[in-house]
Design a protein around this motif. Structure first.
Motif, PDB file in Angstrom:
ATOM      1  N   THR A  38      37.501  39.196  42.486  1.00  0.00           N
ATOM      2  CA  THR A  38      37.375  38.502  43.764  1.00  0.00           C
ATOM      3  C   THR A  38      36.206  37.532  43.706  1.00  0.00           C
ATOM      4  O   THR A  38      35.153  37.848  43.141  1.00  0.00           O
ATOM      5  N   THR A  98      33.675  35.382  46.121  1.00  0.00           N
ATOM      6  CA  THR A  98      33.145  35.244  47.482  1.00  0.00           C
ATOM      7  C   THR A  98      32.280  34.005  47.563  1.00  0.00           C
ATOM      8  O   THR A  98      31.411  33.797  46.710  1.00  0.00           O
ATOM      9  N   THR A 107      37.091  44.312  45.676  1.00  0.00           N
ATOM     10  CA  THR A 107      36.839  43.664  46.960  1.00  0.00           C
ATOM     11  C   THR A 107      35.392  43.915  47.368  1.00  0.00           C
ATOM     12  O   THR A 107      34.933  45.062  47.379  1.00  0.00           O
ATOM     13  N   THR A 140      36.321  34.868  51.170  1.00  0.00           N
ATOM     14  CA  THR A 140      36.659  35.500  49.895  1.00  0.00           C
ATOM     15  C   THR A 140      38.072  35.114  49.486  1.00  0.00           C
ATOM     16  O   THR A 140      38.908  34.783  50.334  1.00  0.00           O
ATOM     17  N   ASP A 172      41.166  36.154  46.267  1.00  0.00           N
ATOM     18  CA  ASP A 172      41.594  36.926  45.106  1.00  0.00           C
ATOM     19  C   ASP A 172      41.763  35.975  43.922  1.00  0.00           C
ATOM     20  O   ASP A 172      42.435  34.941  44.023  1.00  0.00           O
TER      21      ASP A 172
END
Length: 212
Positions: free
Chosen positions: A4, A6, A68, A83, A85
């Motif tokens: 992930t 961010t 996550t 965020t 994926d």
């Protein structure tokens, strides 16, 4: 394996954010709070934590984690957070695909002329020396193929100011930007997930790509 990314647009009026901008070890500690399970002897590595500060009028932090992120671990008001994926990007790595890249790294070399014996093994240890200018570019040109990238332009190398009066070798960061094609998707996947080079606790090693 998941990953992930961010994006945090830092709030310049937030005390913790301002302190983190001025003190990289503090920034590292704050970023560690994004790990949902910071376990083991090497929690940063285990959690896949990499981060990079892109300076500007509104500084942006890019933070990569294997899972996550635990956004509640950040102080309230720390910044504007989004965020995404990374799975679609990682699964879409294909040979010869043109990309634009950015990485902030800590280019260093071990100077053997200054080598001293290790107190236990007796092996010679050179003095780590940070690389700048053309030497830094040459370092990245050597590292990129091992990361699955074939560079198609001369990298732009921008020294990154480091808020320390006497930064160590891992803390002298250089931002590299340029174009490339993917040569080895498996190597590139590993480089993205694990980072490149040293100084990852100081904001080095995170490689990001956009379609070229």
């Amino acid at each position: 394996m998941p990953a992930t990314l961010t994006r945090i647009i830092l709030n310049r009026h937030h005390r913790r954010a301002c302190n983190d901008l001025a003190y990289r070890p503090g920034l590292h500690k704050t970023m560690m709070r994004l790990l949902p399970h910071p376990d083991g002897p090497h929690p940063r590595k285990a959690g896949g934590l990499l981060f990079r500060l892109d300076p500007g009028l509104d500084p942006v932090l890019l933070v990569q984690t294997a899972d996550t992120p635990h956004l509640a671990g950040l102080p309230d008001g720390y910044g504007d957070i989004t965020t995404r994926d990374l799975t679609p990007i990682l699964t879409g790595l294909t040979p010869h695909l043109p990309v634009r890249y950015r990485i902030t790294a800590a280019p260093v070399v071990s100077r053997s002329a200054d080598a001293v014996p290790h107190p236990v093994t007796g092996r010679l240890r050179g003095k780590l020396t940070p690389l700048t200018g053309p030497d830094a570019i040459a370092w990245w040109q050597r590292r990129a193929p091992a990361a699955g990238l074939h560079l198609t332009s001369l990298p732009a190398a921008t020294p990154c100011p480091f808020p320390s009066p006497r930064p160590g070798p891992y803390e002298r960061l250089t931002q590299f930007d340029g174009t490339a094609t993917i040569s080895e998707p498996a190597l590139l996947d590993t480089a993205i997930r694990e980072g490149i080079g040293r100084g990852k606790a100081y904001g080095a090693g995170l490689l990001t790509l956009t379609p070229g």
